[in-house]
Design a protein around this motif. Structure first.
Motif, PDB file in Angstrom:
ATOM      1  N   LEU A 420      37.143  36.708  46.491  1.00 47.46           N
ATOM      2  CA  LEU A 420      38.370  37.481  46.342  1.00 47.46           C
ATOM      3  C   LEU A 420      38.336  38.632  47.342  1.00 47.46           C
ATOM      4  CD1 LEU A 420      38.282  37.750  42.437  1.00 47.46           C
ATOM      5  CD2 LEU A 420      39.677  36.141  43.758  1.00 47.46           C
ATOM      6  N   SER A 421      39.399  38.773  48.114  1.00 47.83           N
ATOM      7  CA  SER A 421      39.515  39.898  49.044  1.00 47.83           C
ATOM      8  C   SER A 421      40.388  40.961  48.397  1.00 47.83           C
ATOM      9  CB  SER A 421      40.137  39.421  50.368  1.00 47.83           C
ATOM     10  OG  SER A 421      40.285  40.515  51.245  1.00 47.83           O
ATOM     11  N   ILE A 422      39.840  42.160  48.224  1.00 46.36           N
ATOM     12  CA  ILE A 422      40.519  43.193  47.447  1.00 46.36           C
ATOM     13  C   ILE A 422      40.891  44.410  48.291  1.00 46.36           C
ATOM     14  CG2 ILE A 422      39.443  42.496  45.281  1.00 46.36           C
ATOM     15  CD1 ILE A 422      37.406  44.738  45.680  1.00 46.36           C
ATOM     16  N   GLY A 423      40.905  44.259  49.608  1.00 43.03           N
ATOM     17  CA  GLY A 423      41.271  45.363  50.487  1.00 43.03           C
ATOM     18  C   GLY A 423      40.947  45.016  51.931  1.00 43.03           C
ATOM     19  N   MET A 428      33.021  45.664  52.629  1.00 43.45           N
ATOM     20  CA  MET A 428      32.922  46.018  51.215  1.00 43.45           C
ATOM     21  C   MET A 428      33.992  45.371  50.341  1.00 43.45           C
ATOM     22  SD  MET A 428      30.254  47.689  51.495  1.00 43.45           S
ATOM     23  CE  MET A 428      30.124  48.046  49.755  1.00 43.45           C
ATOM     24  N   ASP A 429      35.178  45.160  50.879  1.00 49.23           N
ATOM     25  CA  ASP A 429      36.291  44.689  50.040  1.00 49.23           C
ATOM     26  C   ASP A 429      36.295  43.170  49.883  1.00 49.23           C
ATOM     27  OD1 ASP A 429      37.135  47.222  49.547  1.00 49.23           O
ATOM     28  OD2 ASP A 429      38.692  47.250  51.077  1.00 49.23           O
ATOM     29  N   LEU A 430      35.162  42.628  49.471  1.00 49.40           N
ATOM     30  CA  LEU A 430      35.048  41.195  49.189  1.00 49.40           C
ATOM     31  C   LEU A 430      34.206  41.024  47.936  1.00 49.40           C
ATOM     32  CD1 LEU A 430      35.740  38.325  50.470  1.00 49.40           C
ATOM     33  CD2 LEU A 430      33.341  38.311  51.185  1.00 49.40           C
ATOM     34  N   LEU A 431      34.719  40.239  46.977  1.00 48.14           N
ATOM     35  CA  LEU A 431      34.002  40.019  45.718  1.00 48.14           C
ATOM     36  C   LEU A 431      33.748  38.534  45.520  1.00 48.14           C
ATOM     37  CD1 LEU A 431      36.022  42.238  43.194  1.00 48.14           C
ATOM     38  CD2 LEU A 431      33.927  42.859  44.408  1.00 48.14           C
ATOM     39  N   VAL A 432      32.612  38.210  44.901  1.00 49.96           N
ATOM     40  CA  VAL A 432      32.413  36.851  44.406  1.00 49.96           C
ATOM     41  C   VAL A 432      33.341  36.686  43.201  1.00 49.96           C
ATOM     42  CG1 VAL A 432      30.758  35.217  43.425  1.00 49.96           C
ATOM     43  CG2 VAL A 432      30.020  36.831  45.188  1.00 49.96           C
ATOM     44  N   ALA A 433      34.073  35.596  43.163  1.00 54.44           N
ATOM     45  CA  ALA A 433      35.086  35.405  42.115  1.00 54.44           C
ATOM     46  C   ALA A 433      34.465  35.417  40.724  1.00 54.44           C
ATOM     47  CB  ALA A 433      35.834  34.091  42.337  1.00 54.44           C
ATOM     48  N   GLY A 445      46.141  44.969  34.865  1.00 53.18           N
ATOM     49  CA  GLY A 445      46.493  45.440  36.203  1.00 53.18           C
ATOM     50  C   GLY A 445      45.278  45.491  37.123  1.00 53.18           C
ATOM     51  N   PHE A 446      45.529  45.448  38.432  1.00 52.60           N
ATOM     52  CA  PHE A 446      44.455  45.426  39.420  1.00 52.60           C
ATOM     53  C   PHE A 446      43.639  46.724  39.410  1.00 52.60           C
ATOM     54  CE2 PHE A 446      43.075  46.758  43.671  1.00 52.60           C
ATOM     55  CZ  PHE A 446      42.162  45.753  43.960  1.00 52.60           C
ATOM     56  N   THR A 447      42.334  46.576  39.513  1.00 53.08           N
ATOM     57  CA  THR A 447      41.440  47.718  39.682  1.00 53.08           C
ATOM     58  C   THR A 447      40.431  47.378  40.766  1.00 53.08           C
ATOM     59  OG1 THR A 447      39.938  46.884  37.952  1.00 53.08           O
ATOM     60  CG2 THR A 447      41.610  48.491  37.287  1.00 53.08           C
ATOM     61  N   HIS A 448      40.068  48.365  41.560  1.00 53.31           N
ATOM     62  CA  HIS A 448      39.056  48.184  42.603  1.00 53.31           C
ATOM     63  C   HIS A 448      37.711  48.596  42.015  1.00 53.31           C
ATOM     64  CE1 HIS A 448      36.803  48.437  46.275  1.00 53.31           C
ATOM     65  NE2 HIS A 448      37.856  48.054  47.004  1.00 53.31           N
ATOM     66  N   PRO A 449      36.758  47.657  41.884  1.00 55.45           N
ATOM     67  CA  PRO A 449      35.477  47.968  41.214  1.00 55.45           C
ATOM     68  C   PRO A 449      34.706  49.104  41.865  1.00 55.45           C
ATOM     69  CG  PRO A 449      35.720  45.597  41.539  1.00 55.45           C
ATOM     70  CD  PRO A 449      36.814  46.241  42.316  1.00 55.45           C
ATOM     71  N   GLY A 450      34.905  49.303  43.149  1.00 56.21           N
ATOM     72  CA  GLY A 450      34.119  50.322  43.853  1.00 56.21           C
ATOM     73  C   GLY A 450      34.764  51.681  43.917  1.00 56.21           C
ATOM     74  N   ARG A 451      35.939  51.822  43.307  1.00 53.38           N
ATOM     75  CA  ARG A 451      36.644  53.104  43.378  1.00 53.38           C
ATOM     76  C   ARG A 451      36.985  53.610  41.993  1.00 53.38           C
ATOM     77  NH1 ARG A 451      40.921  50.970  47.886  1.00 53.38           N
ATOM     78  NH2 ARG A 451      39.388  50.439  49.504  1.00 53.38           N
ATOM     79  N   LYS A 452      36.855  54.911  41.809  1.00 55.27           N
ATOM     80  CA  LYS A 452      37.194  55.513  40.518  1.00 55.27           C
ATOM     81  C   LYS A 452      38.697  55.569  40.362  1.00 55.27           C
ATOM     82  CE  LYS A 452      33.056  58.408  40.118  1.00 55.27           C
ATOM     83  NZ  LYS A 452      32.565  59.794  39.969  1.00 55.27           N
ATOM     84  N   GLN A 453      39.129  55.229  39.157  1.00 60.30           N
ATOM     85  CA  GLN A 453      40.561  55.261  38.870  1.00 60.30           C
ATOM     86  C   GLN A 453      40.993  56.678  38.525  1.00 60.30           C
ATOM     87  OE1 GLN A 453      42.418  52.383  39.286  1.00 60.30           O
ATOM     88  NE2 GLN A 453      40.451  51.692  40.072  1.00 60.30           N
ATOM     89  N   ALA A 454      42.181  57.041  39.008  1.00 59.99           N
ATOM     90  CA  ALA A 454      42.685  58.401  38.767  1.00 59.99           C
ATOM     91  C   ALA A 454      43.038  58.583  37.301  1.00 59.99           C
ATOM     92  CB  ALA A 454      43.921  58.645  39.631  1.00 59.99           C
TER      93      ALA A 454
END
Length: 454
Positions: A420-423, A428-433, A445-454
């Motif tokens: 999965l490409s997430i950015g 860094m913006d590649l995840l194993v599905a 909703g979408f969340t980026h695992p490497g970034r803190k949510q506001a």
């Protein structure tokens, strides 16, 4: 059980009247049309609901509810059952939907598999451990502690009911006319809205709902939390994700194919960096590009290759493929970039197939953008299928507002998702599905695992 009849201009209106009198314990037994709507007269519909005779009347008195908790009423007679399938059929009939209408082959095949998925998910959802109770204070009188525990439990129950009622108001009103024959009970309204807005194919969503109405016990419908837990299990079983693994007994050759503009070149650079720099073992990686039409694409890959200190070779035609592969013989992994083709250009896709007929064991990954609607994803998959698709890579997850199209395509194609490409960030913006991650994105909703949510 005792039966009550309520009427209104629509079945939804009649159902609201029933629930206002008997709360959410009222179970719909039958709905029928009394009078069709005309220019001079409103329509008239009747809804018959079953209510446990021993259930105490509604009350807003907190003290009475606390008393009921201390002295719970006897359990209702469980021998009375309601045939929900017959109810659905009647409502479909009222909406003018032909019960014997032919179903598309894909829907017939999906129905049997979704039935098994729904049954397995129901079992898995039921065996989940209950949420931990609110801990009682340590140093207090036992009687006082017990009374406060009962009060807290009652307050928590009241808050849950208020929350569910707010969701009910937010999602109202679902009628059988609006949803083409499938009456959506209020406890399913939120999850139905989420799945529908996500882009899931209607046949899949309606089949899941139909099976849920037939299979899910009434106890599991008491609040939106248990309903959402059940649907989470259904969604997890609808898709397939492939675990990442490199077999050193043979060279791993991955060819990325797909339409223009989905991000194949950037995804290939992310994979090259992952295999050569980010795993426990640093694999020797080589890049082979067949995309000689776009000068910018070649320059981009050459730049990435220099930064990562890996080899890159260019292939002009199918006859040169074996020669360039021999130049990368020392590599553990070879990644092949291809020119993007429209799914309607069958001639170019057929020419691309010549590169796969060379005696090498090639893992063909179809790269798709999640921003593409389901119907177009299906067309793209069917067009590229002659290349022998082994897995799917989805890109632009961070740009999409729904994940339902992914679930429907993967369920229909039976092909696993590998990455999965997430950015845009490389690497860094590649995840194993992952099933769990995709289900979370679908429902929350979408969340980026490497970034803190506001």
């Amino acid at each position: 059980m005792k039966l009550y009849t309520y009427s209104g201009e629509t079945t939804a209106e009649a159902l609201k009247l029933a629930q206002s009198e008997h709360g959410h314990n009222a179970l719909v037994v039958k709905a029928k049309e009394i009078r069709k709507k005309t220019l001079t007269e409103p329509g008239l519909y009747e809804v018959v609901v079953a209510v446990d005779q021993e259930t105490p009347p509604k009350t807003n008195n907190m003290q009475e509810k606390l008393d009921n908790l201390r002295n719970p009423p006897p359990k209702p007679d469980e021998g009375v059952q309601v045939d929900l399938s017959a109810t659905i059929r009647e409502m479909r009939k009222l909406a003018g939907v032909d019960e014997d209408a032919p179903i598309k082959p894909a829907t017939i095949n999906a129905s049997k598999e979704l039935t098994k998925i729904a049954q397995d998910s129901l079992r898995d959802a039921q065996v989940r451990p209950p949420e931990p109770a609110i801990p009682a204070p340590k140093k207090k009188d036992k009687e006082k502690e017990k009374a406060e525990g009962v009060a807290l439990h009652s307050i928590k129950g009241e808050l849950n009911k208020i929350n569910d009622n707010l969701k009910l108001i937010q999602n109202m009103v679902w009628s059988e006319e609006k949803e083409q024959g499938l009456l959506i009970p209020h406890e399913f309204a939120e999850i139905y809205r989420l799945a529908k807005n996500s882009g899931m194919h209607k046949n899949h969503l309606d089949e899941i709902m139909r099976l849920s109405l037939e299979l899910m016990p009434v106890k599991m419908r008491e609040n939106s939390v248990t309903v959402k837990r059940y649907f989470r299990e259904v969604l997890r079983k609808m898709i397939y994700c492939r675990h990442e693994g490199l077999d050193l007994n043979y060279k791993k050759i991955v060819m990325l194919v797909g339409p223009t503009g989905v991000g194949k070149t950037t995804t290939l650079a992310k994979l090259a960096a992952r295999y050569s720099k980010m795993l426990d073992k640093k694999y020797k990686v080589g890049i082979l590009t067949l995309d000689t039409y776009r000068i910018g694409a070649v320059e981009q890959l050459v730049w990435y290759a220099k930064k990562m200190k890996i080899s890159i070779e260019t292939v002009m035609d199918a006859q040169d493929f074996n020669k360039e592969m021999q130049a990368l013989e020392y590599c553990d992994v070879v990644l092949i970039d291809t020119t993007g083709h429209s799914q309607h250009d069958s001639k170019k896709i057929e020419n691309l197939k010549k590169f796969t007929e060379n005696g090498y064991r090639i893992d063909t990954a179809l790269v798709l953008s999640l921003t593409t609607k389901y119907e177009d994803l299906t067309d793209i998959y069917n067009a590229f299928s002659p290349l022998g698709i082994d897995s799917l890579i989805f890109t632009k997850l961070d740009e999409s507002r729904g994940f339902g199209n992914l679930f429907s395509l993967v369920y229909e194609s039976k092909k696993p998702i590998s990455y999965l490409s997430i950015g845009q960030e490389v690497p860094m913006d590649l995840l194993v599905a992952s099933n769990d991650y995709l289900v979370d994105c679908m429902l929350d909703g979408f969340t980026h695992p490497g970034r803190k949510q506001a």
